[in-house]
Design an enzyme around this catalytic site. Sequence first.
Site, PDB file in Angstrom:
ATOM      1  N   CYS A  42       0.815  -1.139  -0.107  1.00 32.62           N
ATOM      2  CA  CYS A  42      -0.003  -0.068   0.030  1.00 32.62           C
ATOM      3  C   CYS A  42       0.823   1.403   0.129  1.00 32.62           C
ATOM      4  CB  CYS A  42      -0.828  -0.109   1.311  1.00 32.62           C
ATOM      5  SG  CYS A  42      -1.984  -1.545   1.359  1.00 32.62           S
ATOM      6  N   PRO A 277      -6.326 -31.958   6.294  1.00 35.24           N
ATOM      7  CA  PRO A 277      -5.566 -31.792   7.635  1.00 35.24           C
ATOM      8  C   PRO A 277      -3.919 -31.440   7.638  1.00 35.24           C
ATOM      9  CG  PRO A 277      -6.708 -33.981   7.373  1.00 35.24           C
ATOM     10  CD  PRO A 277      -6.621 -33.062   5.945  1.00 35.24           C
TER      11      PRO A 277
END
Length: 555
Positions: A42, A277
């Site tokens: 940003c 998992p």
Amino acid sequence: MKIIVIGSVAAGTSVAAKARRNTEEAEIVVYDQGKDISYSVCGIPYKIGGEVDSVDRLTPRDAKWFKKRYDVSIFTEHKVTKVDHDSKKIQVKDLKTGEIKEDAYDVLVFATGAAPLTPPPFDQAEYDNVFHVRNIQDLRDIESYSEANQPKKALIIGAGFIGLEMAEQLVYKGWDVSIVQLENQVMPPMDADMAFRVEEVLMANAVHLHLGDTVKTIEGKGTVKKVVTTKGATIETDIVILAAGVRPNIQLPKEIGVTIGATGAVAVNSKMQTNIPDVYAVGDVAESFSVITGKPIYRPLGSTANKMGRIAGDVITGGNLEHRGVLGTGIFRVFNLHVGQTGMTEREAKAAGYSVEVLYNIKPDHAEYLGGKELIIKALADKASGRVLGAQILGTQGVDKRIDVLATAITFKAKAEDLFHLDLAYAPPFATTKDPIHYTGMALDNALHGNPLMTPAQVVETQRKGESIQVVDTRSAKDFEKGHVQNAIHIPLGELRARAGELSKDIPTVTYCNKGVTGNAAQNVLINLGFQEVYNLSGGNKNYQSYLKMLKRKS
């Protein structure tokens, strides 16, 4: 336990840092195909524009720093090319040497981020003056090209956060800037009437807007010299900035059977676990979910990525943190205008099935005698429950404080009435005695309980359909003559009680003033005099005229 994280920007480094804070037993390895880690995407526009003086300010940490502080091994310019989850191994290519190696894991975290879109026709050939704004290498490339070629005309594709921030910064550099945007407004996540005010500021600063348009053809071999849009506009340019959005990097997780959600990003539960998992996903590659609806949404923001990373790092090492969803809260600056948004827009709320009360509240951010400047707040509440659903705010100061207050309130399921009761800080340099947040709560709550509002869009549509309605302008004769709602009857507030007999009590009535306060007073007068259905024009004539201007320009 060995944890391997793929990706080392906001989310990936947050996973590693939190996991290490929780335990010294785990071996933690991070791979990233880029050269830089934990950087501020940003901040890139502000470095290009000169507000940030050094790229080092955007990349404060490197692999050595992480190794010394957290005993985390980060390998940059190393691309993970394959994952074999059955054997819990990954294949990694060293991009500098070409060497390929295997590494084993107990837990794998995808923090692969998102890739910038390259819209056609820019995807059909290579051009030396076309750039994305996604990583520090993009920044280096833009600055290197600019130094060598001294561009003076820029074409930006896309009018979201990055596109508008780049437009601001390039104008500050003295460049001539054009924006081409697919949708017929800037900032598509906002409501069109609020985005229109952003467009006004852009045009006032000489940014050329081509909305509802796309680039059709490109002139120039190897270098873009000129483009022609679908609508026939010809735009000369020296450099092209692609800011048309991003797509989550889901290839690796998809290859091992990770579920991809409805948004196109990786589906995760509140613990950032995928359907497989020991496999997690965080940051811009992963879905979040709405605090309001509970449904999946995709909001690729650095603040969310950091939270997701911290949650995953905690859960992997035995903690119990859980993701609580997002509102999509965001803020940006374009020239002197600050723009904040949180929660649902009017368009989104209606699409989700809510019946909403919509308020436009125009108030100074603090005492006007100490330089207070006008804020425009568009807020909405659910008519059934009174819950505040979302807000958009524009102003030259004080936007950040209010949007964060509203984001907090919405997160904790505040109703409109609750906003009025917030004990907010007051002193003339910082607020008004009734803060704009208080006014927002008061007006929305009144609207939900007997003092309904009507938006400019509703007034225009009602009149267009020829439905019966009487509109009462309660301002001075001078203000009325400057401009008024179509077919409005002029009765100043001070004369309304005496002249109420000129109006029909059985026809839906709309009162208004310049911004809304006097219109509300007139509304109360007519309700107390027995008028059956009385609305106040939300945001007054000022908001109405802005809406008409938008309709004219978009037609």
